[in-house]
Design a protein around this motif. Structure first.
Motif, mmCIF file in Angstrom:
data_model
loop_
_atom_site.group_PDB
_atom_site.id
_atom_site.type_symbol
_atom_site.label_atom_id
_atom_site.label_comp_id
_atom_site.label_asym_id
_atom_site.label_seq_id
_atom_site.Cartn_x
_atom_site.Cartn_y
_atom_site.Cartn_z
ATOM 1 N N GLU A 1 -19.434 -41.024 3.977
ATOM 2 C CA GLU A 1 -19.356 -39.943 3.000
ATOM 3 C C GLU A 1 -20.083 -38.721 3.538
ATOM 4 N N GLY A 2 -19.741 -37.576 3.008
ATOM 5 C CA GLY A 2 -20.418 -36.340 3.369
ATOM 6 C C GLY A 2 -20.323 -36.051 4.855
ATOM 7 N N GLU A 3 -21.448 -35.642 5.430
ATOM 8 C CA GLU A 3 -21.488 -35.282 6.848
ATOM 9 C C GLU A 3 -21.392 -36.493 7.770
ATOM 10 N N GLU A 4 -21.538 -37.695 7.209
ATOM 11 C CA GLU A 4 -21.361 -38.901 8.023
ATOM 12 C C GLU A 4 -19.962 -38.966 8.616
ATOM 13 N N GLU A 5 -18.980 -38.442 7.897
ATOM 14 C CA GLU A 5 -17.611 -38.470 8.389
ATOM 15 C C GLU A 5 -17.485 -37.734 9.720
ATOM 16 N N LEU A 6 -18.333 -36.727 9.939
ATOM 17 C CA LEU A 6 -18.312 -35.983 11.195
ATOM 18 C C LEU A 6 -19.081 -36.707 12.290
ATOM 19 N N ALA A 7 -20.099 -37.480 11.910
ATOM 20 C CA ALA A 7 -20.954 -38.152 12.887
ATOM 21 C C ALA A 7 -20.356 -39.461 13.384
ATOM 22 N N LEU A 8 -19.401 -40.034 12.642
ATOM 23 C CA LEU A 8 -18.850 -41.343 12.983
ATOM 24 C C LEU A 8 -17.394 -41.225 13.405
ATOM 25 N N LEU A 9 -16.891 -42.287 14.000
ATOM 26 C CA LEU A 9 -15.482 -42.327 14.368
ATOM 27 C C LEU A 9 -14.619 -42.250 13.112
ATOM 28 N N SER A 10 -13.388 -41.801 13.243
ATOM 29 C CA SER A 10 -12.557 -41.482 12.091
ATOM 30 C C SER A 10 -12.229 -42.681 11.205
ATOM 31 N N ASP A 11 -12.078 -43.869 11.754
ATOM 32 C CA ASP A 11 -11.687 -45.022 10.941
ATOM 33 C C ASP A 11 -12.865 -45.958 10.643
ATOM 34 N N ALA A 12 -14.076 -45.452 10.673
ATOM 35 C CA ALA A 12 -15.265 -46.296 10.572
ATOM 36 C C ALA A 12 -15.507 -46.793 9.146
#
Length: 148
Positions: free
Chosen positions: A97-108
């Motif tokens: 969620e949030g900025e985590e979506e940018l820090a992690l791979l897309s299908d995580a």
């Protein structure tokens, strides 16, 4: 002029050698099989931090009753973390969620876990998650396993 060309050539050669060693390390980690991409956040608070800070991209490798976790951007041949199967407890599962979506791979998928009393989060693909949970459940008889 000759000195500048020599220095430039040396710098280029060092960069190429560094990249080669970096790639060779990744191949050696994956050589024994059983590896998957897995981001890790160690020592997290009880409530999720959605800022995306603290995530480290890595490669995890199954090794008997433990998982060896290696940082991707490192030259060290040794794993950064060792996660023992009988000490891992899965507490929660959620989507980034949030900025985590940018820090992690897309299908995580993010797993909230505890390991020997330390809270941590693992982020991996759905396929890797299926394998990870199957590996946890395949513990020898008598080992306590919680896969929430």
């Amino acid at each position: 002029m000759l000195l500048a060309l020599l220095v430039s050539g040396l710098v280029v050669a060092l960069v190429v050698i560094g990249l080669f060693v970096f790639g060779l390390r990744r191949r050696l980690i994956q050589r024994s099989g059983g590896t998957f991409d897995c981001s890790l956040r160690w020592g997290v608070a009880d409530k999720p931090d959605l800022s995306g800070k603290g995530w480290v991209y890595g490669v995890a490798r199954y090794s008997g009753d433990r998982i060896d976790w290696f940082r991707v951007f490192s030259y060290s041949p040794r794993p950064r973390r060792l996660l023992q199967r009988d000490s891992i407890e899965v507490v929660s599962r959620r989507a980034p969620e949030g900025e985590e979506e940018l820090a992690l791979l897309s299908d995580a998928v993010v797993l909230g876990c505890t390991h020997q009393g330390t809270r941590l989060e693992l982020a991996m693909s759905e396929d890797a998650l299926t394998g990870f949970l199957a590996w946890l459940e395949a513990a020898p008889p008598g080992q306590r396993v919680n896969v929430a």
